[in-house]
Design a protein around this motif. Structure first.
Motif, PDB file in Angstrom:
ATOM      1  N   ALA A  18       3.377  -4.025   4.811  1.00 48.18           N
ATOM      2  CA  ALA A  18       2.643  -2.856   5.306  1.00 48.18           C
ATOM      3  C   ALA A  18       3.502  -1.894   5.445  1.00 48.18           C
ATOM      4  O   ALA A  18       3.366  -0.608   5.132  1.00 48.18           O
ATOM      5  N   GLY A  19       4.521  -2.049   6.438  1.00 43.50           N
ATOM      6  CA  GLY A  19       5.672  -1.180   6.773  1.00 43.50           C
ATOM      7  C   GLY A  19       6.386  -0.595   5.384  1.00 43.50           C
ATOM      8  O   GLY A  19       6.266   0.567   5.336  1.00 43.50           O
ATOM      9  N   PHE A  20       6.637  -1.499   4.800  1.00 43.13           N
ATOM     10  CA  PHE A  20       7.277  -1.062   3.304  1.00 43.13           C
ATOM     11  C   PHE A  20       6.374  -0.154   2.609  1.00 43.13           C
ATOM     12  O   PHE A  20       6.668   0.993   2.239  1.00 43.13           O
ATOM     13  N   ILE A  21       5.011  -0.633   2.399  1.00 46.87           N
ATOM     14  CA  ILE A  21       4.028   0.160   1.468  1.00 46.87           C
ATOM     15  C   ILE A  21       3.997   1.719   2.257  1.00 46.87           C
ATOM     16  O   ILE A  21       3.952   2.605   1.579  1.00 46.87           O
ATOM     17  N   THR A  22       3.779   1.760   3.749  1.00 48.53           N
ATOM     18  CA  THR A  22       3.739   2.941   4.317  1.00 48.53           C
ATOM     19  C   THR A  22       4.779   3.637   4.035  1.00 48.53           C
ATOM     20  O   THR A  22       4.650   5.005   4.004  1.00 48.53           O
ATOM     21  N   PHE A  23       6.057   3.174   4.032  1.00 46.64           N
ATOM     22  CA  PHE A  23       7.212   3.758   3.804  1.00 46.64           C
ATOM     23  C   PHE A  23       7.240   4.611   2.359  1.00 46.64           C
ATOM     24  O   PHE A  23       7.527   5.800   2.450  1.00 46.64           O
ATOM     25  N   ILE A  24       6.768   4.128   1.507  1.00 44.73           N
ATOM     26  CA  ILE A  24       6.642   4.557  -0.042  1.00 44.73           C
ATOM     27  C   ILE A  24       5.619   5.509   0.019  1.00 44.73           C
ATOM     28  O   ILE A  24       5.870   6.545  -0.667  1.00 44.73           O
ATOM     29  N   MET A  83       3.949  11.296  12.334  1.00 41.75           N
ATOM     30  CA  MET A  83       3.978   9.979  13.065  1.00 41.75           C
ATOM     31  C   MET A  83       2.487   9.474  13.185  1.00 41.75           C
ATOM     32  O   MET A  83       2.280   8.118  12.805  1.00 41.75           O
ATOM     33  N   LYS A  84       1.703  10.056  13.638  1.00 41.27           N
ATOM     34  CA  LYS A  84       0.252   9.526  13.875  1.00 41.27           C
ATOM     35  C   LYS A  84      -0.221   9.056  12.161  1.00 41.27           C
ATOM     36  O   LYS A  84      -0.870   8.268  12.189  1.00 41.27           O
ATOM     37  N   ASN A  85       0.115  10.122  11.227  1.00 40.86           N
ATOM     38  CA  ASN A  85      -0.514   9.773   9.862  1.00 40.86           C
ATOM     39  C   ASN A  85       0.062   8.420   9.497  1.00 40.86           C
ATOM     40  O   ASN A  85      -0.551   7.402   8.989  1.00 40.86           O
ATOM     41  N   LYS A  86       1.450   8.321   9.898  1.00 37.65           N
ATOM     42  CA  LYS A  86       1.986   6.738   9.344  1.00 37.65           C
ATOM     43  C   LYS A  86       1.440   5.688  10.185  1.00 37.65           C
ATOM     44  O   LYS A  86       1.185   4.658   9.265  1.00 37.65           O
ATOM     45  N   ILE A  87       1.157   5.915  11.244  1.00 42.47           N
ATOM     46  CA  ILE A  87       0.536   4.648  11.775  1.00 42.47           C
ATOM     47  C   ILE A  87      -0.893   4.689  11.281  1.00 42.47           C
ATOM     48  O   ILE A  87      -1.064   3.000  11.151  1.00 42.47           O
ATOM     49  N   THR A  88      -1.593   5.359  11.102  1.00 37.36           N
ATOM     50  CA  THR A  88      -3.038   5.192  10.571  1.00 37.36           C
ATOM     51  C   THR A  88      -2.947   4.577   9.273  1.00 37.36           C
ATOM     52  O   THR A  88      -3.533   3.676   8.727  1.00 37.36           O
ATOM     53  N   LEU A  89      -1.856   5.184   8.467  1.00 37.51           N
ATOM     54  CA  LEU A  89      -1.692   4.468   7.043  1.00 37.51           C
ATOM     55  C   LEU A  89      -1.430   3.008   7.338  1.00 37.51           C
ATOM     56  O   LEU A  89      -1.920   2.166   6.606  1.00 37.51           O
ATOM     57  N   PHE A  90      -0.385   2.746   8.180  1.00 37.79           N
ATOM     58  CA  PHE A  90       0.041   1.529   8.363  1.00 37.79           C
ATOM     59  C   PHE A  90      -1.430   0.563   8.796  1.00 37.79           C
ATOM     60  O   PHE A  90      -1.282  -0.518   8.097  1.00 37.79           O
ATOM     61  N   ILE A  91      -1.989   1.089   9.637  1.00 35.92           N
ATOM     62  CA  ILE A  91      -2.981   0.205   9.972  1.00 35.92           C
ATOM     63  C   ILE A  91      -4.070  -0.173   8.822  1.00 35.92           C
ATOM     64  O   ILE A  91      -4.476  -1.242   8.829  1.00 35.92           O
ATOM     65  N   SER A 138       3.833   7.334   2.491  1.00 35.98           N
ATOM     66  CA  SER A 138       3.495   8.294   3.349  1.00 35.98           C
ATOM     67  C   SER A 138       3.501   9.917   3.053  1.00 35.98           C
ATOM     68  O   SER A 138       2.741  10.568   3.479  1.00 35.98           O
ATOM     69  N   ASP A 139       4.263  10.092   1.945  1.00 34.06           N
ATOM     70  CA  ASP A 139       4.159  11.335   1.480  1.00 34.06           C
ATOM     71  C   ASP A 139       3.234  11.817   0.399  1.00 34.06           C
ATOM     72  O   ASP A 139       2.971  12.858  -0.171  1.00 34.06           O
ATOM     73  N   LEU A 140       2.670  10.530  -0.026  1.00 36.53           N
ATOM     74  CA  LEU A 140       1.421  11.010  -0.986  1.00 36.53           C
ATOM     75  C   LEU A 140       0.154  11.067  -0.165  1.00 36.53           C
ATOM     76  O   LEU A 140      -0.628  11.745  -0.754  1.00 36.53           O
ATOM     77  N   SER A 189     -10.518  20.144  -1.361  1.00 31.28           N
ATOM     78  CA  SER A 189      -9.767  19.007  -0.899  1.00 31.28           C
ATOM     79  C   SER A 189      -9.159  18.273  -2.204  1.00 31.28           C
ATOM     80  O   SER A 189      -9.977  18.094  -2.915  1.00 31.28           O
ATOM     81  N   GLU A 190      -7.903  17.808  -2.248  1.00 34.86           N
ATOM     82  CA  GLU A 190      -7.551  16.909  -3.325  1.00 34.86           C
ATOM     83  C   GLU A 190      -8.163  15.796  -3.583  1.00 34.86           C
ATOM     84  O   GLU A 190      -8.907  15.398  -4.659  1.00 34.86           O
ATOM     85  N   ILE A 191      -8.572  14.954  -2.405  1.00 35.54           N
ATOM     86  CA  ILE A 191      -9.151  13.661  -2.580  1.00 35.54           C
ATOM     87  C   ILE A 191     -10.494  13.956  -3.002  1.00 35.54           C
ATOM     88  O   ILE A 191     -11.045  13.050  -3.738  1.00 35.54           O
ATOM     89  N   GLY A 192     -11.295  14.981  -2.557  1.00 27.91           N
ATOM     90  CA  GLY A 192     -12.650  15.309  -3.026  1.00 27.91           C
ATOM     91  C   GLY A 192     -12.721  15.335  -4.514  1.00 27.91           C
ATOM     92  O   GLY A 192     -13.714  14.963  -5.197  1.00 27.91           O
ATOM     93  N   ILE A 193     -11.827  16.058  -5.179  1.00 28.31           N
ATOM     94  CA  ILE A 193     -11.680  16.504  -6.468  1.00 28.31           C
ATOM     95  C   ILE A 193     -11.306  15.189  -7.287  1.00 28.31           C
ATOM     96  O   ILE A 193     -12.057  14.849  -8.188  1.00 28.31           O
ATOM     97  N   THR A 194     -10.558  14.339  -6.559  1.00 30.85           N
ATOM     98  CA  THR A 194     -10.184  13.034  -7.508  1.00 30.85           C
ATOM     99  C   THR A 194     -11.390  12.082  -7.388  1.00 30.85           C
ATOM    100  O   THR A 194     -11.752  11.403  -8.412  1.00 30.85           O
ATOM    101  N   PHE A 195     -12.227  11.898  -6.150  1.00 32.32           N
ATOM    102  CA  PHE A 195     -13.385  11.381  -6.297  1.00 32.32           C
ATOM    103  C   PHE A 195     -14.636  11.708  -7.146  1.00 32.32           C
ATOM    104  O   PHE A 195     -15.162  11.161  -7.790  1.00 32.32           O
ATOM    105  N   LEU A 196     -14.559  13.246  -7.303  1.00 34.83           N
ATOM    106  CA  LEU A 196     -15.659  13.799  -8.145  1.00 34.83           C
ATOM    107  C   LEU A 196     -15.321  13.358  -9.599  1.00 34.83           C
ATOM    108  O   LEU A 196     -15.958  13.075 -10.139  1.00 34.83           O
ATOM    109  N   GLY A 197     -13.747  13.411  -9.800  1.00 30.18           N
ATOM    110  CA  GLY A 197     -13.511  12.974 -11.196  1.00 30.18           C
ATOM    111  C   GLY A 197     -13.564  11.903 -11.602  1.00 30.18           C
ATOM    112  O   GLY A 197     -14.371  11.302 -12.632  1.00 30.18           O
ATOM    113  N   ASN A 198     -13.641  10.961 -10.791  1.00 28.27           N
ATOM    114  CA  ASN A 198     -13.704   9.441 -10.832  1.00 28.27           C
ATOM    115  C   ASN A 198     -15.227   9.015 -11.223  1.00 28.27           C
ATOM    116  O   ASN A 198     -15.544   8.400 -12.038  1.00 28.27           O
TER     117      ASN A 198
END
Lengths: 164, 107
Positions: free
Chosen positions: A34-40, A1-9, A42-44, A103-112
């Motif tokens: 923002a609520g709709f995008i968070t719903f889509i 739930m906290k994750n979703k609130i952070t994403l929403f903000i 939140s599991d990514l 971490s996945e995000i680290g590797i993503t940034f490295l590739g980019n």
């Protein structure tokens, strides 16, 4: 739930920037969007909340932006010179470079970063996520992949402090 | 003053965009072409957008230009990665003078 609130903000701030001069209509519509995008999404994205409070990471990110822009400019001038040279001095090839990021995000940034800076193009990431396959414009025949590895190490050290 | 700096940014951006397009024609295979098109085109376009941001300042146009630049920096390399990987999987060959191909051993 906290994750979703952070994403929403985060999405809500982005929406408010996109509709820059503040007005109440956009603010209300933004809550729905923002609520709709968070719903889509939140599991990514699963932001690790404990990282958001650490000032160090923001400072390193600031440094990373400047490092990245410098490298990007260098690489662009390098590629531009190669393109405009009538002899077309390129020695392309796909090399394998090792990374220590987990971490996945680290590797993503490295590739980019590799794609935008430094004359390389990230082609694939290994399944166990320890190797990047990188297409480089200038592979020297003796030290296969060493120049690409140097640049990976340079970014890796900074990204490690931001995302790990 | 801001006008002059912004115009300089836009001109630099146009030059890099043109070089990216020339590279797209001159380079021999898919991967090298992707390199020139992503690098030069992205930096060129980001530079044009930053020029717009400098000229317009913090106004609706300027803020949107800035956000677009960030968005482009985040998404363009992902697209290039997807194209390169897709090209390799569908057996697009490297240039015959390529030095090495470490990816082949992966299959």
């Amino acid at each position: 739930m906290k994750n979703k609130i952070t994403l929403f903000i985060i999405w809500y701030i982005l929406w408010m920037c996109l509709t820059w001069p503040f007005d109440p209509e956009h603010a209300i519509v933004g809550i729905a969007v923002a609520g709709f995008i968070t719903f889509i999404t939140s599991d990514l994205f699963t932001p690790r909340l404990e990282h958001f409070g650490q000032i160090n990471r923001y400072l390193w990110f600031f440094y990373f932006v400047f490092l990245f822009l410098g490298e990007c400019l260098k690489a662009n001038i390098n590629v531009a010179i190669r393109v405009l040279n009538p002899k077309l001095p390129i020695h392309p090839g796909i090399v394998k470079v090792k990374t220590d990021l987990k971490s996945e995000i680290g590797i993503t940034f490295l590739g980019n970063c590799l794609t935008l800076a430094s004359g390389t193009l990230c082609v694939d990431v290994d399944q166990e996520r320890r190797f990047l396959y990188v297409h480089s414009l200038d592979v020297k025949s003796q030290d296969t992949g060493e120049s690409a590895q140097l640049i990976v190490n340079k970014f890796e050290k900074v990204l490690e402090r931001i995302f790990e | 003053m801001n006008n002059i700096i912004g115009t300089v940014f836009i001109i630099i951006g146009l030059v890099f965009d043109v070089i990216g397009c020339i590279g797209l024609i001159r380079f021999p295979d898919v991967y090298s072409r992707l390199q020139s098109s992503t690098k030069c085109a992205v930096l060129g376009t980001v530079s044009i957008l930053l020029g717009t941001f400098i000229i317009r300042g913090v106004s609706p146009t300027g803020v949107k230009a800035f956000l677009t630049a960030v968005f482009l920096l985040l998404t363009a390399p992902v697209a290039a990665h997807a194209l390169a990987r897709g090209a390799y999987k569908s057996a697009a060959r490297l240039w015959e003078k390529s030095v090495c191909d470490d990816y082949a051993e992966n299959k």
